[in-house]
Each structure stands twice: as structure tokens, then as C-alpha cells.
Design an enzyme around this catalytic site. Structure first.
Site, PDB file in Angstrom:
ATOM      1  N   GLU A  28     -10.176  -2.505   4.437  1.00  0.00           N
ATOM      2  CA  GLU A  28      -8.673  -2.163   4.883  1.00  0.00           C
ATOM      3  C   GLU A  28      -9.110  -0.849   3.975  1.00  0.00           C
ATOM      4  OE1 GLU A  28      -6.385  -6.047   4.741  1.00  0.00           O
ATOM      5  OE2 GLU A  28      -6.632  -5.231   2.744  1.00  0.00           O
TER       6      GLU A  28
ATOM      7  N   GLN B 127       3.955   0.735   2.445  1.00  0.00           N
ATOM      8  CA  GLN B 127       4.489  -0.269   2.844  1.00  0.00           C
ATOM      9  C   GLN B 127       5.911  -1.390   3.227  1.00  0.00           C
ATOM     10  OE1 GLN B 127       2.272  -1.800   5.862  1.00  0.00           O
ATOM     11  NE2 GLN B 127       2.585  -0.466   5.987  1.00  0.00           N
TER      12      GLN B 127
ATOM     13  N   PHE C 259       2.134  -0.805   9.620  1.00  0.00           N
ATOM     14  CA  PHE C 259       1.198  -0.657   9.120  1.00  0.00           C
ATOM     15  C   PHE C 259       0.905   0.240   8.141  1.00  0.00           C
ATOM     16  CE2 PHE C 259      -0.761  -5.450   9.129  1.00  0.00           C
ATOM     17  CZ  PHE C 259       0.241  -6.069   9.147  1.00  0.00           C
TER      18      PHE C 259
ATOM     19  N   ARG D 109      -7.700  -0.898  10.903  1.00  0.00           N
ATOM     20  CA  ARG D 109      -6.324  -0.610  11.139  1.00  0.00           C
ATOM     21  C   ARG D 109      -6.616   0.297   9.653  1.00  0.00           C
ATOM     22  NH1 ARG D 109      -6.823  -6.154   9.307  1.00  0.00           N
ATOM     23  NH2 ARG D 109      -6.653  -6.361   7.623  1.00  0.00           N
ATOM     24  N   ASP D 110      -5.098   0.860   9.349  1.00  0.00           N
ATOM     25  CA  ASP D 110      -4.956   1.904   8.045  1.00  0.00           C
ATOM     26  C   ASP D 110      -5.040   2.873   8.273  1.00  0.00           C
ATOM     27  OD1 ASP D 110      -4.460   0.074   7.485  1.00  0.00           O
ATOM     28  OD2 ASP D 110      -5.639  -1.099   5.987  1.00  0.00           O
TER      29      ASP D 110
ATOM     30  N   ASP E 139       0.536  -1.379  -0.392  1.00  0.00           N
ATOM     31  CA  ASP E 139      -0.084   0.131  -0.217  1.00  0.00           C
ATOM     32  C   ASP E 139       0.738   1.664  -0.354  1.00  0.00           C
ATOM     33  OD1 ASP E 139      -1.609  -2.206   0.978  1.00  0.00           O
ATOM     34  OD2 ASP E 139      -2.090  -0.870   2.697  1.00  0.00           O
TER      35      ASP E 139
HETATM   36  C1  FRU Z   1      -3.401  -3.529   2.538  1.00  0.00           C
HETATM   37  C2  FRU Z   1      -3.458  -4.473   4.273  1.00  0.00           C
HETATM   38  C3  FRU Z   1      -3.022  -2.787   5.528  1.00  0.00           C
HETATM   39  C4  FRU Z   1      -2.616  -3.182   6.358  1.00  0.00           C
HETATM   40  C5  FRU Z   1      -1.040  -3.728   5.059  1.00  0.00           C
HETATM   41  C6  FRU Z   1      -0.555  -4.344   6.250  1.00  0.00           C
HETATM   42  O1  FRU Z   1      -3.099  -4.461   1.723  1.00  0.00           O
HETATM   43  O2  FRU Z   1      -3.415  -5.728   4.333  1.00  0.00           O
HETATM   44  O3  FRU Z   1      -4.545  -3.054   5.807  1.00  0.00           O
HETATM   45  O4  FRU Z   1      -2.175  -2.334   6.379  1.00  0.00           O
HETATM   46  O5  FRU Z   1      -1.633  -3.835   3.879  1.00  0.00           O
HETATM   47  O6  FRU Z   1       0.993  -4.501   4.963  1.00  0.00           O
END
Ligand code: FRU
Length: 545
Positions: free
Chosen positions: A296, A143, A183, A252-253, A127
Site C-alpha cells: 500500500e 481519505q 481510494f 492501488r495508491d 491516509d
Molecule cells: C491504506 C489504504 C489504501 C487505500 C485506502 C482506502 O490505509 O488501505 O491502500 O487506498 O486505505 O481507504
């Protein structure tokens, strides 16, 4: 969520080896680390004065490496770095410090290196994170696993660009720590010093990220006073820990942005959808509402409909690219339509930029393209940056995505033709067989309600089944359902293709196998006419920095 994320880190650990520790004087810029995919993943710890201890997992080998990865040591110059873990002395001894990385001479010239899509020098990316414009720079955090071409060790990688195309990859910005891995999340500039980290009139860049601890996913913050080059993690983290409330660790995120009345909004994916939080100090967050139906990587932003600023709608989407349109009052999102899909294929976890100057006013997006680069020391790429807008169609208002205008500067026209028969179009395209970077714009008129196919090597760039209402395997109906035409804007890169249909009303992307010498164009159809065909070379971005 990707299957591998749910694997507890511990299950990935190697069969125990004797513990070893090595102290390395930092006499060069990089620690070069040989990696073999037949070596087990071992968990090591990196420590030095001036850095938080960093646990990481690596397939370090003292045998024949598949490739080399590196750790940038610029920040530790003159210090001593200690690396320790359950690994043999010999394997630990195989890493070495130097001023260049192994493979520097072929960097960005590798056989499958995308020519104008962002990729990382080494390792895995997924991401985009913390997309933000600040002080003349676009920041792309992402990421990143710097130590392997597979998902692990989530860091926030970091690249900056003056134009969204030519990226300079900097050292990683957020590193795993004793609490967990880094993350996805977002970044803002704290112009009013609400969080209190600004220094000498210099506004802090705040990064909001999820820390994956192995048991829970907690929302945290870090601040930077040097334009995102280095971040300090907030001592009172986490800001939000909602595992118990949701009876789920899938929280998350965080995507943070400022609403028009000055309050800050965080959209956070929690179990079955996106929650909306508000804050007035950027540290404490209050949950206000929740919209189910997303997974996500949340996004929420306002766009004018057909360019009319007095008529706006808000767009909410999740990682897959399905979106709802609705109204938003700063605390509650009320959907009015959806879920629709504007893009398909390799796209995932797309994010839009914060802080774009009002004089520009664009809503610019970058998505992760989930494609492989077999045999390369890197994996995954970003899609082209696109500008998003809302357009009224026969089916209602829809999200439109087109490459940002900056992309034009990479396109060198090779020719433009009108009213070509199918055979003439094929002969024209064949002059550009075996492309590295090519853009093909075409309006194809069908004479029978059957198929129109353009392929390159093994890849179907366009596979329109008018009879079945399908485009490249996805349901597709043109805005004018009686149209016998298809307008496509195709971007071919070394390992991928991106196609924008009908001025961006729909787009798709996919990985393609590069077959040097055998990448020939092919057209199939029942007496197709190419009303228009424009071909440009797309310049590589790597040699300009
Ligand atoms: C989406 C995800 C996010 C997470 C990240 C981890 O691709 O699963 O939800 O924060 O990748 O790498």
C-alpha cells in the site's frame, strides 16, 4: 489492507426497507444528517443537476442520533437535491437543510478534539492524499468518510493551509461515483500542459487516485482548474487496470512525480510491491519495473546524504513506514539497503508533498495517525508535518524525521532547566499536569543500565529499557551504543503523543486516554538525571482561522 476494506460493500447493506425518495430545495449551505450507530447502514443515492450521481452508505436515523454529519451543498445552491434509497420516509425526512451544521457551536471545542493535529470536522479519516504545495497553499487531501466515524464511502477530503499547521477544511474534492469509491493517490501540477487540461494559461492540478469498484482497483485521473476546489473526472478513465496481470485486486495508491529529465513517474502498489510506470503525456502509463516487499501507499523520493547535494540516495517506502534506500534512474529503483524503520506506533500511509518550491527544497511528510477519539463525531488524525533527511549513522545512512520548523511558532516556552535530579524533574513536570498541548524536550542520563520511564496519566510517553534495547516496546539502540543518555522531543496533544528520539532518528506516536484532573506525570528510573528539560505550551490551531 484493513480487514473491512475487503468486505464487499453489499454485505454492509441494511435489511431491505421500503424505497423512498425525497427532493429537497437547496435553501441553505448544509444538509444535516442524523446518524445512529444502532441504525443499519443503508445505501442511498444523491442526485442534482450539476453533480455526478453519488451513491453513499449511511446510518441515517429518525430516532435519537449519536451525532450529526453533513453534506456541503454550496455548489448546488438554488437547485433541487434528490436523495433516494431503501429506507423509510421518516428516516429520510430526519435530514434537513440549514446554513449551519448541527454542533457548530462546539466544533473544534469537543472534549477530545486534538489541539494542533489535523482532524476533520465530521467523520472518519485515513491516509493523506494528493499532498501538494501550489500558489501559496499547502493542500492536504485525505481519505474521508463524511457520513460516519467509521471507514466507508471513501471520498477525498480537502484542507488548505498557509503554514502546514492552521488548516481550513474545504468541501470534499473527490466523491464516490457509479464506478466506485475514491481510494488513495497523489496530485501534481501540469505546468507544461502535457495532459491538455490547462485553460487560459492556468495549469491544471491533476489528481491520480484509485477507484475501488468492489471487484477491482483501477487507477484514474481527475483535473482541477480552481486550485483543487473542484475536480472533473477524466472521461477516458481508467488509466491502468492491472487486476488480471497480477491475479489480484490489490493494485492501488498511485504516487506521481516528475523525474529530473522531465518524464513523469508513477509508483503504484501492485500485490506484492511497488511498480514503477513512466509517462510523457500524463494519460498513458508504461510499466517499467517492480520492487517486491511493500504494501500500500508507495513513496519514492531523492534526498541528499548529510545535506550534500552531490551525494544523494532515493528512499522508497510503503504504508507501514519501512523503507529501502537505493538508486533510481527514472525507471528502475535498485535498493542498496533496508528495510529499515524510522517511525512506529500509530503512523500509517505517510505521504510527502509534491511541488515544494526549489527555494524551500524541503521534503515534507504527513502521516495518518491511526488513533480513536471515543465518543466524538470524528475519528483519526494526521501526525505533525515533518521534514525528512538522510543522516550517516554508525549503522549506515538512515532516514530522519523531525517536526517542520513551523511547529516552533506554536510553542510558547514555559521553562528550561539543567541538571535536575529525578525528583526535581518530577516536581517540575507535575506543575504542568493535565496538559492539553505540551512539548517536553529532555536529555535523560541513566546512572544504571536499566529503565527510564516518563508517563502521563496511563500513557507511557517514554519507556526506555536499556538492558533489553527496547523503547516503548520497539527494538531501539542509540546511534552510540555505549550512550547512557536518551534525548527525546515529546509532543502531547489531547488524545495522542508523538515522540522524536535522538534528533529524529526514530519516532513513535500513539493514542492516549485523556483523563481530566487525573493526567499526572510520573517518572521511574534508577537515579536518573535530567541534563536538560525544556517545557513549552503548544498553542491550539483551531481558533486562529
Ligand atoms: C491504506 C489504504 C489504501 C487505500 C485506502 C482506502 O490505509 O488501505 O491502500 O487506498 O486505505 O481507504
Amino acid at each position: 489492507m484493513k480487514r473491512f476494506i475487503v468486505l464487499p460493500l453489499l454485505t454492509l447493506l441494511a435489511i431491505p426497507s421500503p424505497a423512498a425518495e425525497r427532493t429537497i430545495p437547496v435553501k441553505g449551505r448544509y444538509l444535516n444528517i442524523p446518524v445512529s450507530h444502532s441504525a443499519p447502514r443503508v445505501r442511498l443515492m444523491m442526485e442534482a443537476d450539476g453533480m455526478d450521481p453519488m451513491p453513499f452508505v449511511v446510518r441515517l436515523t429518525d430516532g435519537k442520533p449519536d451525532y450529526w454529519v453533513f453534506k456541503d451543498l454550496s455548489r448546488l445552491k438554488g437547485k433541487k437535491l434528490t436523495v433516494s434509497g431503501d429506507i423509510s420516509e421518516a428516516a429520510l425526512g430526519a435530514a434537513y437543510v440549514a446554513d449551519t451544521i448541527v454542533g457548530a457551536s462546539s466544533l473544534y471545542a469537543e472534549a477530545l478534539r486534538p489541539q494542533y493535529h489535523f482532524t476533520t470536522a465530521r467523520g472518519w479519516i485515513n491516509d493523506p492524499n494528493g499532498l501538494i504545495w501550489h500558489d501559496g497553499e499547502y493542500h492536504l487531501f485525505y481519505q474521508h468518510n463524511p457520513y460516519e466515524r467509521e471507514w466507508e464511502n471513501m471520498h477525498w477530503g480537502h484542507a488548505v493551509s498557509p503554514d502546514l499547521l492552521h488548516w481550513e477544511e474545504l468541501d470534499d474534492a473527490l466523491f464516490p461515483d457509479k464506478t466506485g469509491t475514491m481510494f488513495s493517490g497523489s496530485a501534481i501540477i501540469d505546468t507544461d500542459n502535457l495532459a491538455g487540461f490547462n485553460r487560459k494559461g492556468r495549469p491544471a492540478m491533476l489528481a491520480y487516485y484509485t477507484c475501488e469498484t468492489g471487484e477491482r482497483q483501477i487507477q484514474c485521473m481527475a483535473y482541477s482548474l480552481d486550485n483543487g476546489r473542484t475536480f472533473t473526472k477524466y472521461k477516458a478513465n481508467p488509466l491502468i487496470d492491472s487486476k488480471e496481470e497480477w491475479n489480484s485486486r490489490d493494485t492501488r495508491d498511485p504516487k506521481v512525480f516528475r523525474y529530473s529529465d522531465g518524464r513523469y513517474v508513477m509508483v503504484l502498489n501492485e500485490r506484492d510491491g511497488h511498480s514503477i510506470f513512466n509517462s510523457s503525456d500524463l494519460r498513458t502509463w508504461e510499466r517499467k519495473s517492480h520492487v517486491t516487499g511493500f504494501w500500500e501507499c508507495p513513496e519514492l523520493f531523492e534526498l541528499p546524504v548529510d545535506g550534500d547535494p552531490s551525494n544523494t540516495l532515493w528512499v522508497m517506502y510503503g504504508a507501514s513506514g519501512t523503507y529501502m534506500l537505493g538508486h533510481f534512474d527514472g525507471a528502475v529503483f535498485s535498493p542498496v539497503s533496508g528495510k529499515h524503520r524510522y517511525s512506529a506506533g500509530s503512523v500509517y500511509a505517510a505521504q510527502t508533498f509534491n511541488n515544494i518550491p526549489a527555494s524551500d527544497g524541503r521534503r515534507i511528510q504527513i502521516g495518518w495517525s491511526r488513533i480513536d477519539h471515543p465518543g466524538m463525531p470524528f475519528h483519526g488524525q494526521m501526525l505533525l508535518p515533518t521534514e525528512l533527511s538522510l543522516r550517516t549513522t554508525k549503522d549506515g545512512v538512515r532516514l530522519v524525521s523531525v517536526p517542520v520548523r513551523e511547529v516552533e511558532s506554536l510553542c510558547m516556552p514555559l521553562g528550561s532547566w539543567q541538571n535536575l535530579s529525578q525528583d526535581e524533574a518530577l516536581r517540575t513536570l507535575r506543575q504542568f499536569d493535565n496538559p492539553d498541548g505540551l512539548r517536553i524536550r529532555a536529555t535523560i542520563a541513566l546512572s544504571h543500565a536499566t529503565d527510564a520511564v516518563i508517563s502521563l496519566g496511563g500513557a507511557r510517553l517514554v519507556d526506555y529499557d536499556m538492558n533489553g534495547n527496547m523503547l516503548n516496546g520497539m527494538p531501539y539502540s542509540p546511534d552510540d551504543p555505549t550512550s547512557m543518555e536518551l534525548t527525546v522531543d515529546i509532543f502531547v496533544d489531547r488524545a495522542s503523543a508523538e515522540v522524536f528520539v535522538e534528533g529524529g532518528l526514530f519516532s513513535y506516536s500513539f493514542g492516549r486516554e485523556r483523563r481530566p484532573g487525573q493526567d499526572s506525570f510520573y517518572i521511574r528510573g534508577n537515579r536518573l538525571t535530567f541534563k536538560n528539560l525544556e517545557i513549552s505550551r503548544v498553542e491550539p490551531v483551531w481558533n486562529r482561522i
